[in-house]
Design a protein around this motif. Structure first.
Motif, PDB file in Angstrom:
ATOM      1  N   ILE A 159      42.408 -28.648 -15.293  1.00 51.66           N
ATOM      2  CA  ILE A 159      41.636 -27.728 -14.341  1.00 51.66           C
ATOM      3  C   ILE A 159      41.615 -27.783 -13.175  1.00 51.66           C
ATOM      4  N   PHE A 160      41.495 -29.057 -12.679  1.00 51.03           N
ATOM      5  CA  PHE A 160      41.093 -29.122 -11.145  1.00 51.03           C
ATOM      6  C   PHE A 160      42.339 -29.208 -10.622  1.00 51.03           C
ATOM      7  N   TRP A 161      43.279 -29.792 -11.000  1.00 50.13           N
ATOM      8  CA  TRP A 161      44.790 -29.778 -10.247  1.00 50.13           C
ATOM      9  C   TRP A 161      45.452 -28.500 -10.327  1.00 50.13           C
ATOM     10  N   ASN A 162      44.872 -27.733 -11.208  1.00 51.26           N
ATOM     11  CA  ASN A 162      45.545 -26.240 -11.369  1.00 51.26           C
ATOM     12  C   ASN A 162      44.861 -25.190 -10.566  1.00 51.26           C
ATOM     13  N   VAL A 163      43.576 -25.572 -10.498  1.00 52.54           N
ATOM     14  CA  VAL A 163      43.039 -24.404  -9.422  1.00 52.54           C
ATOM     15  C   VAL A 163      43.622 -24.473  -8.230  1.00 52.54           C
ATOM     16  N   PRO A 164      43.839 -23.259  -7.496  1.00 55.74           N
ATOM     17  CA  PRO A 164      44.592 -23.152  -6.124  1.00 55.74           C
ATOM     18  C   PRO A 164      44.009 -23.957  -5.155  1.00 55.74           C
ATOM     19  N   ALA A 165      42.550 -24.064  -5.153  1.00 58.80           N
ATOM     20  CA  ALA A 165      41.828 -25.248  -4.042  1.00 58.80           C
ATOM     21  C   ALA A 165      42.519 -26.565  -4.389  1.00 58.80           C
ATOM     22  N   GLY A 166      42.226 -26.965  -5.630  1.00 59.94           N
ATOM     23  CA  GLY A 166      42.684 -28.408  -6.019  1.00 59.94           C
ATOM     24  C   GLY A 166      43.893 -28.612  -5.731  1.00 59.94           C
ATOM     25  N   PHE A 167      44.676 -27.757  -6.103  1.00 64.56           N
ATOM     26  CA  PHE A 167      46.374 -27.978  -6.003  1.00 64.56           C
ATOM     27  C   PHE A 167      46.621 -28.093  -4.516  1.00 64.56           C
ATOM     28  N   ASN A 168      46.245 -27.008  -3.808  1.00 60.24           N
ATOM     29  CA  ASN A 168      46.678 -27.169  -2.406  1.00 60.24           C
ATOM     30  C   ASN A 168      45.989 -28.259  -1.596  1.00 60.24           C
ATOM     31  N   ALA A 169      44.641 -28.743  -1.896  1.00 58.43           N
ATOM     32  CA  ALA A 169      44.393 -29.840  -1.164  1.00 58.43           C
ATOM     33  C   ALA A 169      45.126 -31.223  -1.638  1.00 58.43           C
ATOM     34  N   SER A 170      45.673 -31.206  -2.832  1.00 55.82           N
ATOM     35  CA  SER A 170      46.416 -32.336  -3.206  1.00 55.82           C
ATOM     36  C   SER A 170      47.843 -32.425  -2.638  1.00 55.82           C
ATOM     37  N   VAL A 171      48.338 -31.064  -2.240  1.00 56.79           N
ATOM     38  CA  VAL A 171      49.759 -30.833  -1.479  1.00 56.79           C
ATOM     39  C   VAL A 171      49.322 -31.405   0.051  1.00 56.79           C
ATOM     40  N   VAL A 172      48.069 -31.071   0.473  1.00 57.86           N
ATOM     41  CA  VAL A 172      47.942 -31.477   1.897  1.00 57.86           C
ATOM     42  C   VAL A 172      47.889 -32.908   2.013  1.00 57.86           C
ATOM     43  N   THR A 173      47.040 -33.558   0.969  1.00 58.31           N
ATOM     44  CA  THR A 173      47.022 -34.800   1.141  1.00 58.31           C
ATOM     45  C   THR A 173      47.994 -35.686   0.605  1.00 58.31           C
ATOM     46  N   ASN A 174      49.110 -35.108  -0.038  1.00 60.78           N
ATOM     47  CA  ASN A 174      50.251 -35.780  -0.574  1.00 60.78           C
ATOM     48  C   ASN A 174      50.058 -36.571  -1.671  1.00 60.78           C
ATOM     49  N   THR A 175      49.051 -36.118  -2.610  1.00 59.90           N
ATOM     50  CA  THR A 175      48.959 -36.729  -3.812  1.00 59.90           C
ATOM     51  C   THR A 175      49.637 -36.128  -4.994  1.00 59.90           C
ATOM     52  N   ALA A 176      50.019 -34.948  -4.690  1.00 60.11           N
ATOM     53  CA  ALA A 176      50.589 -33.952  -5.893  1.00 60.11           C
ATOM     54  C   ALA A 176      52.065 -34.749  -6.402  1.00 60.11           C
ATOM     55  N   ALA A 177      52.632 -35.477  -5.515  1.00 59.80           N
ATOM     56  CA  ALA A 177      53.906 -35.841  -5.945  1.00 59.80           C
ATOM     57  C   ALA A 177      53.955 -36.767  -6.864  1.00 59.80           C
ATOM     58  N   ALA A 178      52.895 -38.021  -6.597  1.00 60.11           N
ATOM     59  CA  ALA A 178      53.017 -39.220  -7.444  1.00 60.11           C
ATOM     60  C   ALA A 178      51.611 -39.167  -8.199  1.00 60.11           C
ATOM     61  N   LEU A 179      50.498 -38.737  -7.872  1.00 57.09           N
ATOM     62  CA  LEU A 179      49.247 -38.979  -8.453  1.00 57.09           C
ATOM     63  C   LEU A 179      49.066 -38.113  -9.805  1.00 57.09           C
ATOM     64  N   LEU A 180      49.688 -36.724  -9.414  1.00 59.49           N
ATOM     65  CA  LEU A 180      49.528 -35.689 -10.586  1.00 59.49           C
ATOM     66  C   LEU A 180      50.447 -36.187 -11.755  1.00 59.49           C
ATOM     67  N   PRO A 181      51.556 -36.528 -11.565  1.00 59.29           N
ATOM     68  CA  PRO A 181      52.301 -36.824 -12.836  1.00 59.29           C
ATOM     69  C   PRO A 181      51.628 -38.104 -13.496  1.00 59.29           C
ATOM     70  N   ALA A 182      51.245 -39.169 -12.816  1.00 62.18           N
ATOM     71  CA  ALA A 182      50.538 -40.197 -13.417  1.00 62.18           C
ATOM     72  C   ALA A 182      49.285 -39.619 -14.287  1.00 62.18           C
ATOM     73  N   LEU A 183      48.734 -38.795 -13.675  1.00 65.88           N
ATOM     74  CA  LEU A 183      47.302 -38.191 -14.313  1.00 65.88           C
ATOM     75  C   LEU A 183      47.758 -37.680 -15.614  1.00 65.88           C
ATOM     76  N   TYR A 184      48.806 -36.703 -15.534  1.00 64.82           N
ATOM     77  CA  TYR A 184      49.036 -36.140 -16.830  1.00 64.82           C
ATOM     78  C   TYR A 184      49.493 -36.925 -17.754  1.00 64.82           C
ATOM     79  N   LEU A 185      50.455 -37.958 -17.439  1.00 62.19           N
ATOM     80  CA  LEU A 185      50.808 -39.102 -18.535  1.00 62.19           C
ATOM     81  C   LEU A 185      49.680 -39.790 -19.033  1.00 62.19           C
ATOM     82  N   LEU A 186      48.771 -40.396 -18.392  1.00 60.11           N
ATOM     83  CA  LEU A 186      47.644 -41.115 -18.942  1.00 60.11           C
ATOM     84  C   LEU A 186      46.865 -40.287 -19.447  1.00 60.11           C
ATOM     85  N   SER A 187      46.235 -39.105 -18.990  1.00 59.13           N
ATOM     86  CA  SER A 187      45.310 -38.561 -19.848  1.00 59.13           C
ATOM     87  C   SER A 187      45.936 -38.015 -20.937  1.00 59.13           C
ATOM     88  N   SER A 188      47.227 -37.762 -20.986  1.00 59.31           N
ATOM     89  CA  SER A 188      47.870 -37.105 -22.428  1.00 59.31           C
ATOM     90  C   SER A 188      47.829 -38.303 -23.164  1.00 59.31           C
TER      91      SER A 188
END
Length: 274
Positions: free
Chosen positions: A140-169
């Motif tokens: 939910i957080f990383w797919n809400v526009p505000a959360g996703f846009n913030a992760s792109v701005v802070t450059n966390t979407a490229a590495a952090l988000l795949p890792a979170l998807y993997l670990l939480s799944s």
């Protein structure tokens, strides 16, 4: 000054699979693989170990590791800024394909001291409500526009988000498949119900992407998209990818619930002698 290499907006599958090492994923993956192979080697030295660790489990684990490497160590990982659909395809591989393969690779009868720190930690991490909370927060957080846009701005979407998807799944699939029954006292019905609840956040996000009339994420509004897709088509295709990727887990949840209902009705009782 050297002119930057233009982005190939029509890459082939071979272009996407060109190796592009990412040490953040590569080093932990190799360490986990080495530990698994070492334990497998020790187990195969005894008949009991071979019975507990059949070949098909090692094959499942190896296939999961191979897909993990392809997903994180290829040029596809560097081109997702030009394709939301490609990005979502990678995330769905890390969430719906790699984790069940890795979990199925865990041998039967893993010995964990009931009162040890490992058992207590796994008992918390693999608790259905904890796994559901972590998974829902990531989806939910990383797919809400505000959360996703913030992760792109802070450059966390490229590495952090795949890792979170993997670990939480991995947490979610461990609840569903229950590889460690010693620290996971759950019935078939509760696992099926959990699977249905875990599917809701992903299906809800996919539905929003499918039916939204506008592009929801600022980084993709004016992006030059791969394969001549418009930003809105990219978003809609991402919705289809997420929805289709969630169907196997949803089907498994229904199967588990049906099996639980059969057990409740006495469908597994032996027929009386004639």
């Amino acid at each position: 000054m050297r002119t930057p290499t233009p982005i190939n907006l029509d890459p082939t599958l071979l272009d996407l699979l060109i190796p592009a090492p990412d040490l953040l994923f590569l080093v932990p993956t190799l360490l986990v693989t080495a530990f698994y192979l070492w334990r497998l080697f020790l187990a195969c030295r005894t008949p009991e170990g071979r019975a507990r660790w059949p070949v098909w489990r090692a094959v499942m684990f190896g296939l999961g590791i191979l897909l993990l490497l392809i997903t994180t160590q290829s040029r596809a990982a560097t081109m997702t800024g030009s394709s939301m659909a490609l990005y979502m395809g990678r995330l769905m591989l890390l969430a719906e394909i790699v984790p069940p393969l890795l979990v199925l690779g865990i041998p039967r009868g893993v010995k964990i001291r009931a009162r040890g720190a490992a058992a207590r930690t796994l008992g918390v991490l693999l608790d259905p409500w904890v796994a559901l909370a972590v998974w829902s927060a990531v989806i939910i957080f990383w797919n809400v526009p505000a959360g996703f846009n913030a992760s792109v701005v802070t450059n966390t979407a490229a590495a952090l988000l795949p890792a979170l998807y993997l670990l939480s799944s991995l947490m979610v699939w461990s609840v569903i498949l229950r590889p460690l029954p010693g620290v996971q006292p759950a019935s078939m019905g509760s696992r099926g119900g959990f699977g249905l609840l875990a599917a809701i956040p992903m299906m809800a996000v996919a539905s929003v992407w499918l039916y939204a009339p506008n592009v929801l994420y600022t980084p993709y509004v004016n992006a030059l998209c791969l394969w001549n897709l418009s930003p809105l088509q990219n978003q809609q295709l991402s919705g289809w990818i997420m929805m289709l990727a969630g169907i196997p887990a949803l089907a498994l949840a229904f199967i588990q619930l049906f099996q639980w209902l059969v057990e409740l009705s006495g469908g597994n009782e032996a027929a009386p002698p004639t």
